[in-house]
Design a protein around this motif. Sequence first.
Motif, mmCIF file in Angstrom:
data_model
loop_
_atom_site.group_PDB
_atom_site.id
_atom_site.type_symbol
_atom_site.label_atom_id
_atom_site.label_comp_id
_atom_site.label_asym_id
_atom_site.label_seq_id
_atom_site.Cartn_x
_atom_site.Cartn_y
_atom_site.Cartn_z
ATOM 1 N N LYS A 179 50.348 60.214 -28.554
ATOM 2 C CA LYS A 179 51.792 60.346 -28.332
ATOM 3 C C LYS A 179 52.091 60.105 -26.860
ATOM 4 C CE LYS A 179 55.643 63.441 -28.874
ATOM 5 N NZ LYS A 179 56.100 64.767 -29.202
ATOM 6 N N GLU A 180 52.867 59.082 -26.607
ATOM 7 C CA GLU A 180 53.233 58.745 -25.241
ATOM 8 C C GLU A 180 54.694 59.084 -25.021
ATOM 9 O OE1 GLU A 180 52.358 54.692 -24.428
ATOM 10 O OE2 GLU A 180 50.300 54.838 -25.107
ATOM 11 N N SER A 181 55.032 59.482 -23.809
ATOM 12 C CA SER A 181 56.425 59.763 -23.499
ATOM 13 C C SER A 181 57.187 58.445 -23.394
ATOM 14 C CB SER A 181 56.535 60.538 -22.192
ATOM 15 O OG SER A 181 56.055 59.772 -21.122
ATOM 16 N N PRO A 182 58.456 58.458 -23.781
ATOM 17 C CA PRO A 182 59.247 57.232 -23.687
ATOM 18 C C PRO A 182 59.441 56.816 -22.230
ATOM 19 C CG PRO A 182 60.590 59.073 -24.445
ATOM 20 C CD PRO A 182 59.193 59.559 -24.342
ATOM 21 N N ASN A 183 59.624 55.529 -22.042
ATOM 22 C CA ASN A 183 59.820 55.014 -20.693
ATOM 23 C C ASN A 183 61.168 55.466 -20.161
ATOM 24 O OD1 ASN A 183 57.406 53.668 -20.835
ATOM 25 N ND2 ASN A 183 58.325 51.792 -21.608
ATOM 26 N N ALA A 184 61.192 55.888 -18.933
ATOM 27 C CA ALA A 184 62.425 56.311 -18.286
ATOM 28 C C ALA A 184 63.088 55.097 -17.644
ATOM 29 C CB ALA A 184 62.151 57.395 -17.267
ATOM 30 N N ASN A 185 63.584 54.201 -18.460
ATOM 31 C CA ASN A 185 64.256 53.001 -17.999
ATOM 32 C C ASN A 185 65.601 53.400 -17.380
ATOM 33 O OD1 ASN A 185 65.317 50.482 -17.677
ATOM 34 N ND2 ASN A 185 65.186 49.898 -19.836
ATOM 35 N N PRO A 186 65.924 52.924 -16.179
ATOM 36 C CA PRO A 186 67.198 53.296 -15.561
ATOM 37 C C PRO A 186 68.414 52.935 -16.415
ATOM 38 C CG PRO A 186 65.772 52.262 -13.946
ATOM 39 C CD PRO A 186 65.093 52.128 -15.275
ATOM 40 N N ALA A 187 68.351 51.826 -17.122
ATOM 41 C CA ALA A 187 69.480 51.449 -17.971
ATOM 42 C C ALA A 187 69.662 52.448 -19.107
ATOM 43 C CB ALA A 187 69.264 50.051 -18.535
ATOM 44 N N THR A 188 68.570 52.990 -19.629
ATOM 45 C CA THR A 188 68.660 53.993 -20.688
ATOM 46 C C THR A 188 69.276 55.279 -20.152
ATOM 47 O OG1 THR A 188 66.690 53.081 -21.726
ATOM 48 C CG2 THR A 188 67.329 55.290 -22.375
ATOM 49 N N LEU A 189 68.852 55.693 -18.975
ATOM 50 C CA LEU A 189 69.391 56.913 -18.388
ATOM 51 C C LEU A 189 70.888 56.787 -18.108
ATOM 52 C CD1 LEU A 189 66.510 57.773 -15.893
ATOM 53 C CD2 LEU A 189 66.796 58.498 -18.266
ATOM 54 N N ILE A 190 71.294 55.645 -17.582
ATOM 55 C CA ILE A 190 72.714 55.420 -17.295
ATOM 56 C C ILE A 190 73.515 55.369 -18.591
ATOM 57 C CG2 ILE A 190 74.357 53.728 -16.391
ATOM 58 C CD1 ILE A 190 72.274 53.122 -14.203
ATOM 59 N N SER A 191 72.954 54.766 -19.635
ATOM 60 C CA SER A 191 73.683 54.700 -20.901
ATOM 61 C C SER A 191 73.827 56.081 -21.530
ATOM 62 C CB SER A 191 72.997 53.740 -21.874
ATOM 63 O OG SER A 191 71.748 54.244 -22.294
ATOM 64 N N TYR A 192 72.822 56.955 -21.368
ATOM 65 C CA TYR A 192 72.960 58.335 -21.847
ATOM 66 C C TYR A 192 74.107 59.037 -21.114
ATOM 67 C CZ TYR A 192 68.455 58.292 -24.316
ATOM 68 O OH TYR A 192 67.420 58.044 -25.171
ATOM 69 N N LEU A 193 74.150 58.881 -19.798
ATOM 70 C CA LEU A 193 75.200 59.534 -19.026
ATOM 71 C C LEU A 193 76.587 59.013 -19.394
ATOM 72 C CD1 LEU A 193 73.532 59.698 -15.506
ATOM 73 C CD2 LEU A 193 74.114 61.625 -16.970
#
Length: 73
Positions: A12-26
Motif C-alpha cells: 500500500k503506497e500513499s497517493p502522490n501529493a500532486n500540487p494540482a490535486t491539492l489545489i483542486s481539493y481546496l
Amino acid sequence: MNGQRSAKSDSKESPNANPATLISYLLGGLAFWGGVGWVVDWALGFSGLFLPIGFGVGLVGSIYLIYTQHVRS
C-alpha cells in the motif's frame, strides 16, 4: 519487468501529493460549501450570512481531506 508486478507495487503506497490535486481539493471544497451557503442565504432571505460560513466549512473540510489523504498516510 516483463509484465510482472514488483513487490513494491503490491504494498500500500500513499497517493502522490500532486500540487494540482491539492489545489483542486481546496477550490472544490470552497466552491461546493460556498454554494451551499449561498443557497441557504437565498432560501432564508439573508444577505451574506451563510456564504462565509460555507466558505469556512469548505476550507476546513478541504484541509482535513488533504491531511488525511496525503500527510497522515
